[in-house]
Design a protein around this motif. Structure first.
Motif, PDB file in Angstrom:
ATOM      1  N   GLY A  51      -3.885   8.466   2.004  1.00 55.88           N
ATOM      2  CA  GLY A  51      -4.410   8.626   0.463  1.00 55.88           C
ATOM      3  C   GLY A  51      -4.321   7.755  -0.472  1.00 55.88           C
ATOM      4  N   GLY A  52      -3.544   6.429  -0.121  1.00 56.68           N
ATOM      5  CA  GLY A  52      -3.725   5.265  -0.925  1.00 56.68           C
ATOM      6  C   GLY A  52      -3.103   5.548  -2.027  1.00 56.68           C
ATOM      7  N   GLY A  53      -2.200   6.553  -2.231  1.00 53.90           N
ATOM      8  CA  GLY A  53      -1.611   6.678  -3.585  1.00 53.90           C
ATOM      9  C   GLY A  53      -2.563   7.370  -4.668  1.00 53.90           C
ATOM     10  N   LEU A  54      -3.658   7.646  -4.188  1.00 47.73           N
ATOM     11  CA  LEU A  54      -4.725   8.076  -5.272  1.00 47.73           C
ATOM     12  C   LEU A  54      -4.844   9.639  -5.335  1.00 47.73           C
ATOM     13  CD1 LEU A  54      -7.196   5.365  -4.972  1.00 47.73           C
ATOM     14  CD2 LEU A  54      -5.435   5.453  -6.534  1.00 47.73           C
ATOM     15  N   VAL A  55      -4.428  10.105  -4.144  1.00 47.21           N
ATOM     16  CA  VAL A  55      -4.530  11.854  -3.975  1.00 47.21           C
ATOM     17  C   VAL A  55      -3.230  12.252  -3.175  1.00 47.21           C
ATOM     18  CG1 VAL A  55      -6.983  11.676  -4.117  1.00 47.21           C
ATOM     19  CG2 VAL A  55      -5.999  11.341  -1.746  1.00 47.21           C
ATOM     20  N   TRP A  71      -1.959   3.312   5.853  1.00 41.32           N
ATOM     21  CA  TRP A  71      -3.028   2.491   5.697  1.00 41.32           C
ATOM     22  C   TRP A  71      -3.969   2.718   6.980  1.00 41.32           C
ATOM     23  CZ3 TRP A  71      -6.636  -0.699   7.722  1.00 41.32           C
ATOM     24  CH2 TRP A  71      -8.001  -1.227   7.111  1.00 41.32           C
ATOM     25  N   ARG A 125      -8.120   9.996   3.006  1.00 42.67           N
ATOM     26  CA  ARG A 125      -8.184  10.968   2.035  1.00 42.67           C
ATOM     27  C   ARG A 125      -8.401   9.943   0.861  1.00 42.67           C
ATOM     28  NH1 ARG A 125      -5.373  14.691  -0.113  1.00 42.67           N
ATOM     29  NH2 ARG A 125      -7.231  15.873  -0.518  1.00 42.67           N
ATOM     30  N   ASN A 126      -8.102   8.784   0.897  1.00 41.32           N
ATOM     31  CA  ASN A 126      -8.333   7.859  -0.294  1.00 41.32           C
ATOM     32  C   ASN A 126      -9.757   7.744  -0.568  1.00 41.32           C
ATOM     33  OD1 ASN A 126      -8.434   5.513  -1.726  1.00 41.32           O
ATOM     34  ND2 ASN A 126      -7.156   4.274  -0.563  1.00 41.32           N
ATOM     35  N   PRO A 127     -10.041   8.166  -1.971  1.00 39.14           N
ATOM     36  CA  PRO A 127     -11.370   8.279  -2.242  1.00 39.14           C
ATOM     37  C   PRO A 127     -12.101   7.127  -2.152  1.00 39.14           C
ATOM     38  CG  PRO A 127     -10.009   8.739  -3.973  1.00 39.14           C
ATOM     39  CD  PRO A 127      -9.065   8.645  -2.948  1.00 39.14           C
ATOM     40  N   GLU A 128     -11.283   6.010  -2.279  1.00 33.43           N
ATOM     41  CA  GLU A 128     -11.979   4.610  -2.394  1.00 33.43           C
ATOM     42  C   GLU A 128     -12.665   4.207  -0.919  1.00 33.43           C
ATOM     43  OE1 GLU A 128      -9.359   1.584  -3.654  1.00 33.43           O
ATOM     44  OE2 GLU A 128      -9.534   2.324  -5.905  1.00 33.43           O
ATOM     45  N   LYS A 129     -12.400   4.984   0.094  1.00 29.71           N
ATOM     46  CA  LYS A 129     -12.883   4.791   1.509  1.00 29.71           C
ATOM     47  C   LYS A 129     -13.737   5.846   1.791  1.00 29.71           C
ATOM     48  CE  LYS A 129      -8.408   2.441   3.025  1.00 29.71           C
ATOM     49  NZ  LYS A 129      -7.600   2.414   3.899  1.00 29.71           N
ATOM     50  N   TYR A 156       0.867  -1.248   0.042  1.00 25.38           N
ATOM     51  CA  TYR A 156       0.000  -0.070   0.166  1.00 25.38           C
ATOM     52  C   TYR A 156       0.777   1.184  -0.011  1.00 25.38           C
ATOM     53  CZ  TYR A 156      -4.233   2.547   1.208  1.00 25.38           C
ATOM     54  OH  TYR A 156      -5.306   3.390   1.230  1.00 25.38           O
TER      55      TYR A 156
END
Length: 320
Positions: free
Chosen positions: A232-236, A88, A304-308, A84
């Protein structure tokens, strides 16, 4: 009409809330919790009717299956989380009563079946994440849901003595996580409403200081040794390592607000406790859970991870 079978079916289906509560605490994700519960029900209905009838306690059978599924998921999750990007964090849960329409995604959302209490606070879930899969499953079953060790031993296929050791190890992790926070674990018996009222007042002051870009006021509300963790999960964009120290956190938050003009900060319940939600154009960008000791913020978990954040975006759009 076979009323006995109907009652048994109703009883089986009535276990869903309990099973979802159990699985979320074990996994930290409503979606994964729902998958585990669905898998248990699929196995139940896949059995021949005669075998189902032979099960003395369907609730105990379903609990066993869900716990074993969670144990397997936790084992594979540890491998996934090693890859990840950044930190996380568990998926945050809204309080559906705060949103127009009675829930973030309607009454069918698995999050609606999760009881919001101290065992789903972000602080508690983060410590659970530090446990081994076996520790977490045994600790949740015994210390949160009060299952006796002989029953847990059957569920996890270990001896009762081994389960006692796993639960004890889990408790040590809880104590170790709380020890630097001024004995917060010993303060847990204080009146819950007083604690919530205090936290809500601090969150409101924190929101106002953040909106005003008042670094001095933010520093005054943060413990000097406070820590902020962002996911942010690497997405943001998000800090990939914890930000440590009240002054550093205050400067980071003000800088973040300057780089993202147009944010609206809302006071919302996050995993059962007062927290903050940052939105832009009705879309949730950040959900922040906070931990307090003696009236000052000691930890911030910023998801901040939009998937969450799907549940928060759906709700936030209506609330904005």
């Amino acid at each position: 009409m076979d009323t006995g079978n109907e009652r048994r079916t109703d009883g089986v289906l009535g276990e869903r809330r309990h099973l979802t509560d159990l699985a979320y605490r074990m996994l930290g994700s409503p979606a994964e919790a729902e998958d585990a519960v669905q898998e248990a029900y699929a196995r139940w209905y896949a059995m021949p009717p005669a075998r189902r009838e032979a099960v003395a306690s369907p609730g105990a059978w379903l609990t066993t299956v869900v716990s074993r599924v969670c144990l397997d998921v936790l084992g594979s999750a540890r491998v996934r989380r090693e890859r990840y990007v950044g930190e996380w964090l568990p998926e945050p849960l809204p309080d559906r009563a705060e949103w127009p329409g009675g829930g973030p995604a309607g009454s069918g959302d698995p999050a609606d079946r999760i009881t919001l209490d101290e065992s789903v606070s972000m602080a508690f879930l983060v410590v659970l994440e530090s446990m081994t899969p076996a520790e977490r499953v045994v600790f949740v079953l015994h210390d949160v849901f009060r299952y006796p060790f002989p029953e847990i031993a059957v569920i996890v296929d270990r001896t009762a003595a081994a389960c006692r050791q796993l639960a004890s190890s889990g408790r040590r992790r809880i104590r170790a996580a709380r020890a630097p926070q001024g004995g917060r674990a010993q303060q847990a018996g204080r009146a819950e409403q007083a604690g919530r009222a205090e936290q809500a007042a601090v969150v409101r002051s924190f929101r106002r200081a953040w909106e005003a870009g008042d670094i001095e006021a933010l520093v005054g509300l943060l413990d000097p040794a406070a820590t902020m963790v962002a996911d942010g999960g690497g997405l943001v964009g998000a800090a990939v390592r914890p930000v440590e120290g009240g002054a550093r956190i205050a400067r980071y938050l003000v800088l973040m607000a300057e780089k993202a003009p147009g944010l609206t900060l809302l006071e919302r319940t996050v995993n059962g406790l007062p927290g903050l939600v940052a939105q832009r154009d009705g879309v949730t960008a950040t959900v922040a859970a906070l931990d307090l000791v003696d009236g000052r913020i000691t930890r911030i978990w910023a998801v901040r991870n939009p998937e969450k954040l799907g549940r928060w975006t759906a709700s936030g759009g209506a609330a904005g």
